[in-house]
Design an enzyme around this catalytic site. Structure first.
Site, PDB file in Angstrom:
ATOM      1  N   SER A   1     -59.624  66.919  71.225  1.00  0.00           N
ATOM      2  CA  SER A   1     -59.149  68.260  70.865  1.00  0.00           C
ATOM      3  C   SER A   1     -57.625  68.317  70.786  1.00  0.00           C
ATOM      4  O   SER A   1     -57.064  69.141  70.077  1.00  0.00           O
ATOM      5  CB  SER A   1     -59.679  69.301  71.847  1.00  0.00           C
ATOM      6  OG  SER A   1     -59.249  69.011  73.156  1.00  0.00           O
TER       7      SER A   1
ATOM      8  N   ASN B   1     -62.040  60.449  57.799  1.00  0.00           N
ATOM      9  CA  ASN B   1     -63.460  60.499  57.440  1.00  0.00           C
ATOM     10  C   ASN B   1     -64.202  61.570  58.246  1.00  0.00           C
ATOM     11  O   ASN B   1     -65.415  61.662  58.175  1.00  0.00           O
ATOM     12  CB  ASN B   1     -64.120  59.136  57.584  1.00  0.00           C
ATOM     13  CG  ASN B   1     -63.996  58.536  58.967  1.00  0.00           C
ATOM     14  OD1 ASN B   1     -63.187  58.974  59.783  1.00  0.00           O
ATOM     15  ND2 ASN B   1     -64.797  57.523  59.243  1.00  0.00           N
TER      16      ASN B   1
ATOM     17  N   ASP C   1     -72.849  52.022  63.644  1.00  0.00           N
ATOM     18  CA  ASP C   1     -74.280  51.713  63.621  1.00  0.00           C
ATOM     19  C   ASP C   1     -74.642  50.686  64.671  1.00  0.00           C
ATOM     20  O   ASP C   1     -73.966  49.672  64.816  1.00  0.00           O
ATOM     21  CB  ASP C   1     -74.689  51.132  62.263  1.00  0.00           C
ATOM     22  CG  ASP C   1     -74.366  52.054  61.113  1.00  0.00           C
ATOM     23  OD1 ASP C   1     -74.407  53.275  61.321  1.00  0.00           O
ATOM     24  OD2 ASP C   1     -74.078  51.550  60.017  1.00  0.00           O
TER      25      ASP C   1
ATOM     26  N   TYR D   1     -73.054  47.182  63.639  1.00  0.00           N
ATOM     27  CA  TYR D   1     -71.615  46.930  63.731  1.00  0.00           C
ATOM     28  C   TYR D   1     -71.334  46.467  65.154  1.00  0.00           C
ATOM     29  O   TYR D   1     -70.815  47.205  65.980  1.00  0.00           O
ATOM     30  CB  TYR D   1     -70.867  48.227  63.394  1.00  0.00           C
ATOM     31  CG  TYR D   1     -69.390  48.073  63.142  1.00  0.00           C
ATOM     32  CD1 TYR D   1     -68.919  47.517  61.962  1.00  0.00           C
ATOM     33  CD2 TYR D   1     -68.468  48.493  64.082  1.00  0.00           C
ATOM     34  CE1 TYR D   1     -67.563  47.391  61.724  1.00  0.00           C
ATOM     35  CE2 TYR D   1     -67.104  48.371  63.851  1.00  0.00           C
ATOM     36  CZ  TYR D   1     -66.663  47.820  62.668  1.00  0.00           C
ATOM     37  OH  TYR D   1     -65.319  47.694  62.440  1.00  0.00           O
TER      38      TYR D   1
END
Length: 156
Positions: free
Chosen positions: A59, A71, A77, A86
């Site tokens: 935050s 992104n 994954d 990954y």
């Protein structure tokens, strides 16, 4: 739940507060206004089958660094029936940053956080088990013994 972790930078030791685990910058880097830069987080983790890690900014990240996550929501994954996910030694977690003014992130600065949760395709018993997990234990290893997927952004 036990998770194997490889630290690429000892200044990036994880800090856990409740369900969320803080991630730190592995490098000191200057980022120019409107520049997009991948900031390495100094870790690789082998997630259990049918689990994923969801990475979001803390935050305070924008307030302290004028950065957002380019992104918006990072997904790491875990393994499934087709791949190791990954989870190779060189599959280093990254923070995909976008700066809104010239800024500097120092090595060890907490810039994002993650949580672990089952994937949508996880069997019901995995999801049920996850509901009752109250502690994640990280086991530091020299190697994760998994194939490298190709680094950040390797999924097409």
């Amino acid at each position: 739940m036990n998770l194997l972790i490889k630290y690429h930078n000892q200044n990036c030791k994880l800090e856990q507060y409740g369900n969320w685990i803080d991630l730190k910058s592995a490098i000191t880097t200057k980022i120019k206004k409107f520049e997009n830069k991948l900031i390495p987080l100094g870790i690789s983790i082998k997630l259990p089958k049918y689990y994923q890690a969801n990475i979001v900014p803390r935050s305070s990240t924008y307030k302290k660094f004028s950065l957002i996550q380019a992104n918006h929501y990072g997904v790491v994954d875990g393994p499934d029936n087709k791949s190791d996910g990954y989870s190779g030694d060189n599959d280093i977690w990254m923070f995909n940053s976008l700066a809104f003014k010239d800024t500097e992130v120092n090595e060890g600065d907490r810039i994002c956080q993650f949580e672990i949760r089952p994937t949508i395709n996880a069997p019901w018993y995995v999801k049920l088990k996850w509901l009752f997990i109250n502690k994640i234990k990280f086991i530091e290893v020299e190697t994760l013994n998994s194939k490298n997927r190709g680094g950040f952004g390797s999924t097409n």
